[in-house]
Design an enzyme around this catalytic site. Structure first.
Site, mmCIF file in Angstrom:
data_model
loop_
_atom_site.group_PDB
_atom_site.id
_atom_site.type_symbol
_atom_site.label_atom_id
_atom_site.label_comp_id
_atom_site.label_asym_id
_atom_site.label_seq_id
_atom_site.Cartn_x
_atom_site.Cartn_y
_atom_site.Cartn_z
ATOM 1 N N GLU A 81 -54.858 13.866 -20.260
ATOM 2 C CA GLU A 81 -55.395 13.171 -19.067
ATOM 3 C C GLU A 81 -56.569 13.971 -18.531
ATOM 4 O O GLU A 81 -56.615 14.326 -17.358
ATOM 5 C CB GLU A 81 -54.281 13.030 -18.020
ATOM 6 C CG GLU A 81 -53.028 12.393 -18.592
ATOM 7 C CD GLU A 81 -51.828 12.408 -17.649
ATOM 8 O OE1 GLU A 81 -51.913 13.037 -16.585
ATOM 9 O OE2 GLU A 81 -50.813 11.761 -17.979
ATOM 10 N N CYS A 89 -47.178 8.752 -9.684
ATOM 11 C CA CYS A 89 -48.113 9.432 -8.792
ATOM 12 C C CYS A 89 -49.138 8.487 -8.189
ATOM 13 O O CYS A 89 -49.468 8.595 -7.017
ATOM 14 C CB CYS A 89 -48.810 10.579 -9.522
ATOM 15 S SG CYS A 89 -49.665 10.113 -11.024
#
Lengths: 647, 647
Positions: free
Chosen positions: A316, A412
């Site tokens: 990521e 998240c």
């Protein structure tokens, strides 16, 4: 000369009533926060179980159940609570406050005697602070602290602030340079910026010092993580951590020497937020300069036109300069939020409009792309180009979802988007000495304390559809103060009138400074050039060579299959093409679309041979572009931002 | 009417002396096989340890060492032995034969009493045949059988044939439809085609029947793999297998109903080889038709212009029709070899030249791309576009190597390339009844048994650089027979002369059939159109829209940084551009290059802004293209096959 950092204006002093933003912001209190409460309580059918609240109950009730979910599952309730805090700061809501107080009771109940607070490590009995690389303990602590600070500021209630202070006090006894203390720092930054916030609200200097310790020692040799068992013995909690190099964690060199944004994008920008905070607190110009270098590296070499970051899914992460693939990127919603947080800090410290330009880009494009217009579906990953069949069948794109999801196991982004929408005021205005900074053109009424006294201003706009921005000095009295208005970098022109008369103005680093003795009823009008325009990308970005993107004001536009059919990669557009603005009442709650002529391959005559010598035939067509932030609100389909440019 | 399958010609009847191919083929005996022997004996410094031979010794010596390497590590010695066999079949080599006999002694020594042969399962003591999904036992058995058959055919020595027969006999007692037998089939196909080969050499029908059993039951409901513990209990040997769906393994529906090539590319094409074999053995026209559908699906929707397959790295697999990304693809060397094997079988059964066109494409491009011109470095992954910095920094491309490697932990490709180079004769010619098929234009002398008797032909060519092909009927006598010469699909023209006089010819499905009473000294000359030409891709391949590729004869050309500098994605070429043929003695051992004019972005004026409204300026340049198969022989650098087409 000391730099005075600008301050945000209290959220209850900003009343937002904006055609565009209230479509989303109003959802926060009415839809998203109640819905997310249900989600973290596992009450939403069809959504992945969160176990977030259940873990707190498990710990408190000592009922013998295992911990469920991720090691950082607690952060879901923290981010939810933080968002509730901002919502309450703007507007009282007894029901939400009651839910929040319930959550706070659970959090308090889960805190250990010594102040430690983490359901994963406490329930599992795993040894604290022994796997900072992967354990997310300090990350979770950081979100808890942010929530505690925000809720205290919003409601004045001290319970949760006391909880997080006890936690922070305990951490101050655990970490630090002194012999016998743990010399580590978080694998996932977040606590650093949270400790600065806690310092601001409490005045307790050791919180600031602990943050500074984490930042100052990060990346020093030998690397702290090399001393942990996961690395020494290869017994990783997450197998992929064996593959991650030090740059993934921003520990490949001393942090204070790093000038390129590397590694996990969210980790990086959260860390840079704290660096900016510390540069301001310690008046450290060198550190501030380094923050700017990192920011420049991101925004001039590693950021998508939509304000998103993170070019690769595995990790990521940032990859290398100018590597911005459009269909395999990660571009996480959370990373964009972190970039906005970092940029906002840099603006408040330096008063340079370039930072707020990026905030605007991030908020108007990727933040909103992350959330469906129903407030209940979310994207983690925000590609700039999707062909659904390919994204679903080619595992290179298995991180890309072709429709927004209700909730994710790792949740998240949804609560992060929520807390950002709930705290938009923090980005809209700032004050310093006798100056009110107006950063974003969101219709609102604000009152703010300046040196000249409390002033009130009403901003009226239909932005970004319309570039006419109107400020009215309201209130009973006004005074002599400076109204500083951001002049967006994209504007071809920007005309300013005061009380109907065009004025010349001073502009400094992206802000128009209007200083005078203001009278109630004074009107400032801005005409911003928000016409559609085509953008070229720096040709070092190999993915976008020979392509153009359509933008209008801060918003990026895209083609969707719903309007244009499929095979959108075959579309050819001349940057000289005339663009008709079409306001579609029926579309996406009312949207300004672009209509223009282009060419595309005629697939009815495309033949079946895979390889041949004949060039495919093209046909003319009229195309409709919609704002990127609103894509994928009409079911699954192709989408594309960067279009092939016709010579 | 029964289909007579064409036969290969014994390798010792084909003498290859070809300018182009001998550059590689000569390496097999002189360099590659001795080098690979050292590799599998862990004697090469700087190369990853193989442990292949060591595992056999561990088993024989019962020295208590663990098994090392992959579960299918034995296949490295099997493929090496198979390649040695082909090399010996062509030409005696006492040293190589001695090494092979050493290996065979080890293999025999490692065989269990009951015939089972697998160092991994025997050393670890894991229960046999309990994890067909992941264990690769049948795959390993298949390669061992192929090696045994090849070595027996080459040398007449029976030891290794007896070993693999005992193993196959044992497998026949284990697997089958009968009650009490194991009803499984391999997770990784290979044994199916090997059993057919073993049947051919031994005449033992039950080997054929076991192969048929594996193929016939594959994909039936319920899925056999669902009964295994790895799936039932989730205790996978390879974690990624938890993510793989049934289509990855070609068991998502009965194999005999599958018409789209799905899943792991090597598994798929090995399986299709056996299907073709069985269709021929059982004269099953429906199965043959299905093989053709699968082949058409691959070659018309899922194959790169370089003859490679496998669009995604995760799963090393097919994805969906027309999904052919150029820089994130897998395109494994082994998969190309499997495609050539499948196509060759289909040709031998149907006599349709389209299959050999694909063999030619695969051999001249991806097979050779897989091996460096030194014979000691190899690619697994064969991308069509590489930017080294991006491939190294962006983990989406972490499977892509920017230089060929000495050897890999999973070493399937190098020995697979070797056995293919060593057995080129099997692709070059085929015979049936009274016809000699000439498939590939590789200079060689052949003698072959036809109905009219043994005939001899000499093929002289400087192909693919030159399209003039010359056949001479040699030998003392000739006779009345048919010379069938493939007319490549790409030829604009193909002129045939016999003894200097142009003749009209019959062409049937890609072959020119020349039937007459041949006399020694008769000459057939072919003039093939091998001029450079630009190819368009079907526009459904989204990655190649607006692009062209340069090819010449069967070979694809590419631009390399070594000749053209970097930022190759900015190059714009008109398909009308004039192409100069330039033979470069100094390059890559002598190579025919293309030189042509194009445009490219002038990066010296490109500016630093990431996004702006200005279009980059272009400049004219002369570009040099080299054969794709020879790329990356001059160090690391950018490479590109599909170039942007100038309108």
């Amino acid at each position: 000369m000391e730099r005075q950092r600008l301050k945000s204006v209290a959220l209850n002093k900003i009343d937002i009533h904006d055609l565009f933003w209230n479509k989303y912001i109003d959802l926060v209190e009415d839809v998203i926060l109640p819905f997310q409460w249900e989600l973290i309580n596992d009450q939403v059918e069809g959504a992945e179980k969160s176990y977030c609240i259940r873990n707190f109950r498990t710990l408190i009730e000592k009922n013998g159940e295992p911990h469920r979910g991720m090691v950082f599952q607690d952060t879901d309730v923290a981010k939810w609570l933080e968002a509730v805090a901002y919502s309450l700061a703007k507007k009282k809501n007894g029901h939400l406050e009651e839910l929040a107080d319930q959550a706070i009771d659970l959090i308090e109940g889960a805190q250990c005697e010594d102040g430690y607070l983490n359901t994963y490590f406490t329930i599992t009995g795993k040894e604290r602070w022994t796997n900072l690389l992967e354990g997310h303990e300090l990350y979770t602590a950081g979100h808890m602290i942010e929530a505690g600070v925000a809720y205290y500021e919003a409601t004045g209630k001290e319970k949760i602030l006391k909880v997080v202070r006890r936690f922070a006090d305990y951490m101050c006894t655990v970490f630090g340079a002194e012999e016998g203390k743990n010399h580590g720092y978080p694998g996932h930054p977040e606590v650093e910026l949270a400790l600065v916030r806690l310092y601001h609200v409490t005045g307790e200097k050791r919180y600031l010092e602990l943050s500074d310790y984490f930042v100052r020692t990060r990346g020093e040799k030998p690397c702290y993580f090399d001393t942990e068992n996961c690395r020494k013995e290869g017994n990783y909690m997450f197998p992929e951590f064996a593959d991650f190099e030090n740059d993934y964690l921003q520990v490949h060199m001393p942090l204070r020497e790093q000038t390129k944004a590397e590694g996990h994008a969210v980790r990086a920008v959260y860390l840079y937020c704290a660096m900016a905070d510390l540069a301001s607190e310690y008046q450290d110009e060198k550190l501030l300069e380094q923050c700017d270098k990192l920011w420049e590296n991101i925004t001039q070499k590693r950021m998508y036109i939509t304000g998103s970051i993170g070019s690769a899914s595995f990790g990521e992460r940032f990859t290398c300069d100018y590597d911005l693939p459009n269909n395999t990127n990660y571009s996480e919603s959370c990373a964009t939020i972190g970039l906005a947080m970092f940029s906002n800090r840099m603006f408040q410290i330096t008063r340079d409009g370039k930072y707020m330009d990026t905030v605007e880009l991030a908020l108007y494009n990727t933040l909103l792309s992350g959330i469906a217009m129903d407030g209940k579906h979310f994207f983690y990953v925000n590609p700039l180009e999707v062909i659904p069949e390919v994204a679903e069948k080619n595992p290179t794109m298995r991180h890309v979802k072709t429709t927004r999801q209700k909730w994710f196991g790792v949740a998240c982004c949804p609560p992060n988007i929520t807390r950002t929408l709930a705290s938009m005021g923090n980005y809209m205005y700032a004050v310093g000495e006798n100056t009110l900074y107006s950063n974003l053109f969101i219709s609102s009424e604000i009152s703010a304390p300046l040196e000249c006294g409390e002033i009130s201003v009403k901003l009226s706009a239909d932005y970004p559809d319309n570039g006419e921005i109107r400020y009215e000095i309201t209130g009973k009295e006004a005074g002599e103060f400076v109204l500083a208005i951001r002049r967006p970098h994209y504007c071809g022109f920007c005309i300013v009138k005061i009380n109907g008369e065009e004025v010349s103005y001073e502009e400094e680093r992206g802000y128009i400074y209007l200083e005078r003795s203001w009278q109630p009823g004074d009107i400032v009008e801005l005409s911003l050039d928000v016409a559609f325009r085509f953008i070229h990308c720096n040709p070092r970005v190999y993915e976008n060579i020979g392509k153009i993107a359509l933008v209008r004001g801060p918003r990026v536009y895209c083609l969707e299959e719903a309007d244009n059919g499929n095979y959108l990669k075959s579309v050819l557009v001349s940057p000289e093409t005339e663009i008709a603005e079409v306001y579609r009442e029926d579309l996406l709650g009312g949207t300004l679309c672009a209509s223009f002529r282009g060419k595309r391959i005629d697939y009815s005559n495309a033949g079946t041979n895979l390889y041949g010598t004949e060039k495919p035939a093209y046909e003319e067509d009229t195309l409709t572009a919609v704002p990127y932030c609103e894509w994928n609100n009409r079911g699954k389909g192709e989408m594309i931002v960067w279009l092939r440019e016709q010579e």
